[in-house]
Write a protein that holds these residues in place. Structure first.
Motif, PDB file in Angstrom:
ATOM      1  N   VAL A  64      -4.208   3.047   2.896  1.00  0.00           N
ATOM      2  CA  VAL A  64      -5.008   1.824   2.902  1.00  0.00           C
ATOM      3  C   VAL A  64      -6.481   2.210   2.887  1.00  0.00           C
ATOM      4  O   VAL A  64      -6.951   2.907   3.787  1.00  0.00           O
ATOM      5  N   ASN A  65      -7.183   1.771   1.849  1.00  0.00           N
ATOM      6  CA  ASN A  65      -8.618   2.068   1.720  1.00  0.00           C
ATOM      7  C   ASN A  65      -8.892   3.567   1.838  1.00  0.00           C
ATOM      8  O   ASN A  65      -9.846   3.998   2.498  1.00  0.00           O
ATOM      9  N   GLY A  66      -8.039   4.339   1.217  1.00  0.00           N
ATOM     10  CA  GLY A  66      -8.218   5.777   1.207  1.00  0.00           C
ATOM     11  C   GLY A  66      -7.790   6.484   2.479  1.00  0.00           C
ATOM     12  O   GLY A  66      -7.914   7.704   2.571  1.00  0.00           O
ATOM     13  N   LYS A  67      -7.268   5.749   3.459  1.00  0.00           N
ATOM     14  CA  LYS A  67      -6.843   6.350   4.723  1.00  0.00           C
ATOM     15  C   LYS A  67      -5.328   6.363   4.811  1.00  0.00           C
ATOM     16  O   LYS A  67      -4.666   5.361   4.535  1.00  0.00           O
ATOM     17  N   HIS A 117       0.809  -1.211   0.000  1.00  0.00           N
ATOM     18  CA  HIS A 117       0.000   0.000   0.000  1.00  0.00           C
ATOM     19  C   HIS A 117       0.849   1.271   0.000  1.00  0.00           C
ATOM     20  O   HIS A 117       0.305   2.373   0.076  1.00  0.00           O
TER      21      HIS A 117
END
Length: 298
Positions: free
Chosen positions: A262-265, A246
């Protein structure tokens, strides 16, 4: 345009410079913005009709605000100097295979103030930091700085000199932006594959890794820590191998670095110092609270 509008326009023309001064003084994006806003409030209430150089006046005001903030927080960080990492500034996240920037942009990057220098500045006394930042980074005269810190120009010159010795004694890169980008990409690739020997070959034997995870419990995997030595740093890097897919190259404080999303964070921002093709220092901000407030490029 009335007088207040004229002041606002002049202030906006100086905002970028004032933000740059405050950020280098404080190492915090949010605190720098607060200092700049305080400078505006003071300007809006002041009579500056006799001020010949408004930019210099504003620089003095924001410097005094920053000096007060540094003095207030000095004791708060004494126990965390080893692992404290200032706020990074991410100005570009590079997709895989992104073309290299042009030579002119690389020259600008090479002059940027990296996290490694800001880490050292955090260890300085407030007046030392102010003297060094204003004189060495912004060319403010010692006579002007002396009026801010309440010392003689000779004493102020000594403050800057002491700070300069500390900065020069810290691990530093060699300013080769192209080579640093190559090393960052190689480091990320070796981390993804879990290649111990490849990672080891990229590190200076005396490399320092500083990870600031904020208030995460000390027994957590991502707890704040300071690690010295190539083999120990590699072992630490391999512990986070699951996050490496990531991670991607980014421009951090004007120089090649990396971010982990990760997942937009945002999970972390990494800055590296590279000298002679080897990584001499790695600074990682992994504090969730501060990362949540970190502005990222669209």
């Amino acid at each position: 345009m009335d007088h207040q509008d004229q002041l606002a326009a002049q202030f906006e023309r100086n905002r970028g410079h004032l933000r740059a001064v405050a950020y280098r003084m404080l190492g915090s994006v949010s605190e720098a913005e607060d200092a700049v806003q305080e400078a505006w409030l003071r300007l809006s209430r002041a009579d500056v009709s006799e001020v010949a150089n408004l930019a210099a006046w504003l620089t003095t005001v924001v410097s005094r605000v920053c000096l007060d903030q540094l003095r207030t927080r000095k004791s708060r960080r004494e126990d965390s100097y080893d692992t404290f990492v200032p706020d990074p500034i991410v100005t570009r996240i590079e997709p895989a295979g992104a073309p290299r920037v042009d030579p002119e942009e690389e020259a600008v990057q090479a002059d940027a103030v990296g996290l490694a220098m800001l880490v050292v500045l955090e260890t300085l006394a407030p007046a030392e930091r102010l003297a060094f930042v204003l004189h060495d980074l912004f060319g403010v005269s010692f006579d002007e700085i002396a009026a801010i810190v309440g010392k003689t120009p000779v004493a102020t010159r000594q403050l800057a000199s002491r700070a300069r010795r500390r900065v020069q004694g810290a691990p530093q890169g060699d300013g080769d932006v192209t080579r640093q980008r190559e090393v960052v990409n190689a480091f990320l690739a070796a981390s993804r594959s879990g290649d111990f020997e490849a990672l080891l070959s990229l590190l200076d034997p005396d490399v320092v890794l500083r990870a600031d995870a904020g208030n995460i419990p000390a027994d957590a995997l991502a707890a704040s820590r300071l690690i010295r030595g190539a083999e120990d740093v590699v072992r630490q890097a391999l512990l986070f191998a699951k996050l490496s897919p990531h991670s991607q190259p980014a421009e951090v404080n004007g120089l090649p670095g990396a971010v982990t999303v990760v997942n937009g964070k945002l999970f972390g921002v990494m800055s590296l110092e590279v000298r002679n093709g080897r990584i001499t220092e790695i600074n990682i901000l992994a504090d969730p609270d501060r990362l949540n407030h970190l502005p990222l490029p669209a």
